[in-house]
Design a protein around this motif. Structure first.
Motif, PDB file in Angstrom:
ATOM      1  N   VAL A   4       0.919  -1.177  -0.013  1.00  0.00           N
ATOM      2  CA  VAL A   4       0.036  -0.038  -0.100  1.00  0.00           C
ATOM      3  C   VAL A   4       0.848   1.239   0.066  1.00  0.00           C
ATOM      4  O   VAL A   4       0.609   2.145  -0.861  1.00  0.00           O
ATOM      5  CB  VAL A   4      -1.024  -0.058   1.226  1.00  0.00           C
ATOM      6  N   HIS A   5       2.055   1.176   0.886  1.00  0.00           N
ATOM      7  CA  HIS A   5       3.027   2.297   1.165  1.00  0.00           C
ATOM      8  C   HIS A   5       3.638   2.660  -0.287  1.00  0.00           C
ATOM      9  O   HIS A   5       3.519   3.909  -0.683  1.00  0.00           O
ATOM     10  CB  HIS A   5       3.746   2.148   2.029  1.00  0.00           C
ATOM     11  N   VAL A   6       4.182   1.630  -0.923  1.00  0.00           N
ATOM     12  CA  VAL A   6       4.881   1.947  -2.130  1.00  0.00           C
ATOM     13  C   VAL A   6       4.250   2.250  -3.451  1.00  0.00           C
ATOM     14  O   VAL A   6       4.595   3.072  -4.168  1.00  0.00           O
ATOM     15  CB  VAL A   6       5.915   0.783  -2.238  1.00  0.00           C
ATOM     16  N   LEU A   7       3.045   1.720  -3.425  1.00  0.00           N
ATOM     17  CA  LEU A   7       2.117   2.090  -4.497  1.00  0.00           C
ATOM     18  C   LEU A   7       1.551   3.344  -4.364  1.00  0.00           C
ATOM     19  O   LEU A   7       1.588   4.156  -5.477  1.00  0.00           O
ATOM     20  CB  LEU A   7       0.845   1.081  -4.676  1.00  0.00           C
ATOM     21  N   SER A   8       1.360   3.949  -3.248  1.00  0.00           N
ATOM     22  CA  SER A   8       1.030   5.467  -3.060  1.00  0.00           C
ATOM     23  C   SER A   8       2.044   6.140  -3.325  1.00  0.00           C
ATOM     24  O   SER A   8       2.176   7.266  -3.803  1.00  0.00           O
ATOM     25  CB  SER A   8       0.456   5.400  -1.630  1.00  0.00           C
ATOM     26  N   LEU A  48      -1.431   4.007  -7.697  1.00  0.00           N
ATOM     27  CA  LEU A  48      -2.737   3.601  -7.453  1.00  0.00           C
ATOM     28  C   LEU A  48      -3.933   3.692  -8.290  1.00  0.00           C
ATOM     29  O   LEU A  48      -5.132   3.722  -8.074  1.00  0.00           O
ATOM     30  CB  LEU A  48      -3.019   4.278  -5.823  1.00  0.00           C
ATOM     31  N   LYS A  49      -3.600   4.374  -9.531  1.00  0.00           N
ATOM     32  CA  LYS A  49      -4.401   4.532 -10.537  1.00  0.00           C
ATOM     33  C   LYS A  49      -5.686   5.232 -10.188  1.00  0.00           C
ATOM     34  O   LYS A  49      -6.878   4.665 -10.552  1.00  0.00           O
ATOM     35  CB  LYS A  49      -4.812   3.252 -11.072  1.00  0.00           C
ATOM     36  N   VAL A  84      -4.019  -3.290  -8.808  1.00  0.00           N
ATOM     37  CA  VAL A  84      -5.119  -2.190  -8.348  1.00  0.00           C
ATOM     38  C   VAL A  84      -6.031  -1.880  -9.673  1.00  0.00           C
ATOM     39  O   VAL A  84      -5.132  -1.738 -10.572  1.00  0.00           O
ATOM     40  CB  VAL A  84      -4.409  -1.000  -7.904  1.00  0.00           C
ATOM     41  N   PRO A  85      -7.066  -1.835  -9.867  1.00  0.00           N
ATOM     42  CA  PRO A  85      -7.915  -1.394 -10.886  1.00  0.00           C
ATOM     43  C   PRO A  85      -7.932   0.150 -10.810  1.00  0.00           C
ATOM     44  O   PRO A  85      -7.794   0.932 -10.126  1.00  0.00           O
ATOM     45  CB  PRO A  85      -9.231  -1.895 -10.569  1.00  0.00           C
ATOM     46  N   GLN A 126     -10.834  -6.826 -14.343  1.00  0.00           N
ATOM     47  CA  GLN A 126      -9.939  -6.350 -13.073  1.00  0.00           C
ATOM     48  C   GLN A 126      -9.578  -5.182 -13.568  1.00  0.00           C
ATOM     49  O   GLN A 126      -8.724  -4.641 -12.557  1.00  0.00           O
ATOM     50  CB  GLN A 126      -9.169  -7.265 -12.931  1.00  0.00           C
ATOM     51  N   HIS A 127      -9.409  -4.540 -14.849  1.00  0.00           N
ATOM     52  CA  HIS A 127      -8.666  -3.498 -15.043  1.00  0.00           C
ATOM     53  C   HIS A 127      -9.370  -1.947 -14.685  1.00  0.00           C
ATOM     54  O   HIS A 127      -8.615  -1.119 -14.632  1.00  0.00           O
ATOM     55  CB  HIS A 127      -8.280  -3.432 -16.550  1.00  0.00           C
ATOM     56  N   LYS A 128     -10.631  -2.048 -14.367  1.00  0.00           N
ATOM     57  CA  LYS A 128     -11.138  -0.604 -13.983  1.00  0.00           C
ATOM     58  C   LYS A 128     -12.421  -1.022 -13.296  1.00  0.00           C
ATOM     59  O   LYS A 128     -13.270  -1.539 -13.522  1.00  0.00           O
ATOM     60  CB  LYS A 128     -11.455  -0.004 -15.378  1.00  0.00           C
ATOM     61  N   TRP A 129     -12.698   0.046 -12.047  1.00  0.00           N
ATOM     62  CA  TRP A 129     -13.949   0.218 -11.460  1.00  0.00           C
ATOM     63  C   TRP A 129     -14.356   1.514 -11.740  1.00  0.00           C
ATOM     64  O   TRP A 129     -13.654   2.578 -11.876  1.00  0.00           O
ATOM     65  CB  TRP A 129     -13.603   0.103 -10.138  1.00  0.00           C
TER      66      TRP A 129
END
Length: 479
Positions: A153-157, A162-163, A250-251, A282-285
């Motif tokens: 979570v930390h590194v993606l942020s 986080l898209k 992460v979508p 899984q690619h988009k919400w």
């Protein structure tokens, strides 16, 4: 001969990487070790060179690693990565792992964790969990898993990966980290095949074969480690060998930007629920409905979700429990069950879990409104009057009934109380919204039911909602 064996093993691991990947790894090692001039060297002599460090230099490399990752990675994970690198035993070298570290160890560490099978990963993971290796207590594995999820979570942020999601527009992740760790740990098995729970799990001992079995059956562990290494050390992060597990971890998030909404989902729950969706979704919400934006109205709910393709529904009751379901088909207003066996129910808080189709019946999803002969509301699983998840058309009331389990999904009672009061609700379209939704999305529930519209017109009554409908949102890029 020993030197040749060592060199061959090293070359075998090095050969797993493309030339540009080897250059990337060389550059990172030189940065961490303070070497100069040879970064990215491609000649064989430089590639074969063994760099040994004394105890003092080991400490310097750790400090360098710490400095390199201080912001992208939390300190506990930096220490775990370092312990993993030190754990690589080189042929022909003494076993004084704490006294020296070599470039070979660094390369083999990268090779095993990023390109290796479960057997190759496991000894490193054991040392990342505890310096001494196995057997390991469940509590140690839990701490490692929580550190791993926190680091993801930390590194993606930190890397802005986080898209469109952020730590500001999602629920606080701290409880989600613990919930996801508990869910992943629930797959740990004792030698007799049983799965210990609660305090029994935390105190139980697990040997290397048990950890290997766990890593093999829980793919998130390998995926999370790959993300931590690639994004945390900023190595091999943009090269084409990444699997869909990483690319769609992460979508992309649509429809929340600039609207002042904090989603009911947290980042760990998004990652976990997304992994259970069909691969093509899984690619988009995209946010279709939020009770905080569109208000607490069943007609508004229907107007925003009908004919929009597969959706995730998430609900928070007044006791703070978070739960919902995945609808594999577009919602349609009709007095029959719909959907297929890809539908599932899930819990987000206080536990994180997904409950899938049992084969007992085909009562996957149900949406009805404005009829006198059949129940009016949104339901998933179970049966009329006894749904695994039910939102009544008298918006604000619902139930989750399961004694002891929902027949369709084998889910327990998801809400704090069997009959609950709704606090908040969101619906997210997953994957690409059908092209036809552009027209259908603007219809009200009365448009969907022409008989109801005709009856109103015969009675001389106009539709109060006319002219108040929201335009369908543009599919804006929230990145």
């Amino acid at each position: 001969k020993m030197g040749n064996a060592e060199s061959n093993a090293y070359q075998n691991h090095l050969s797993r990487f493309l030339p540009e990947e080897q250059s990337d790894i060389d550059g990172l090692f030189d940065t961490l070790s303070g070497s100069s001039g040879s970064a990215g060297a491609k000649n064989a002599k430089a590639a074969k060179k063994t760099l040994f460090f004394t105890c003092k230099m080991c400490s310097l490399l750790f400090l360098s690693l710490q400095a390199h990752t201080r912001e992208p990675l939390p300190e506990p994970m930096t220490a775990r990565l370092y312990n993993g690198m030190k754990s690589i035993d080189l042929p022909g070298k003494s076993s004084g792992l704490s006294e020296q570290i070599a470039k070979e160890q660094f390369v083999i560490f990268m090779s095993n964790l990023l390109k290796g099978n479960a057997d190759e990963k496991i000894s490193i993971i054991m040392r990342m969990i505890a310096k001494t290796g196995g057997p390991l207590k469940g509590k140690q594995i839990q701490e490692f898993t929580e550190d791993l999820i926190t680091s993801v979570v930390h590194v993606l942020s930190y890397r802005k990966e986080l898209k469109g999601w952020s730590l500001e527009n999602t629920r606080d992740s701290s409880s989600g980290v613990k919930a996801l760790a508990s869910e992943l740990l629930s797959e740990l098995k004792l030698p007799d095949g049983t799965k210990p729970v609660g305090s029994q799990l935390l105190e139980a001992n697990f040997d290397q074969s048990a950890i290997e079995d766990w890593v093999y059956r829980v793919p998130q562990i390998s995926v999370f480690l790959s993300v931590v290494i690639r994004q945390g050390l900023h190595v091999l992060h943009s090269l084409p060998d990444q699997t869909n597990d990483i690319l769609n971890l992460v979508p992309h998030c649509k429809g929340i930007k600039g609207r002042g909404v904090v989603s009911l989902f947290d980042i760990p729950a998004i990652i976990y629920i997304n992994s259970h969706l069909p691969a093509e979704m899984q690619h988009k919400w995209q946010l279709l409905f939020s009770s905080r934006l569109q208000g607490e109205s069943f007609s508004q709910l229907c107007a925003h979700i009908v004919n929009k393709g597969p959706c995730l529904v998430i609900i928070r009751d007044l006791d703070g429990f978070l739960f919902g379901g995945f609808a594999s088909h577009s919602w349609e207003v009709k007095p029959q069950f719909q959907g297929d066996n890809r539908c599932f129910l899930f819990s987000v808080f206080p536990t994180l879990a997904v409950y899938t189709y049992t084969g007992y019946n085909d009562h996957y999803m149900y949406l009805n409104h404005g009829q006198q002969t059949m129940p009016n509301g949104l339901g998933m699983g179970g049966q009329h009057g006894y749904f695994g998840l039910w939102i009544d058309s008298d918006y604000g009331k619902g139930h989750s009934k399961a004694k002891p389990r929902c027949t369709t999904y084998n889910s327990p009672q998801l809400s704090a109380k069997e009959d609950f009061t709704l606090d908040a609700m969101e619906v997210w379209a997953v994957g690409d919204i059908p092209e036809s939704a552009g027209r259908k999305g603007k219809k009200s529930i009365l448009d969907v039911d022409p008989q109801a519209q005709a009856l109103l017109e015969m009675a001389g009554k106009s539709r109060q909602s006319e002219g108040l409908r929201e335009p369908l949102e543009e599919d804006e890029d929230d990145d």
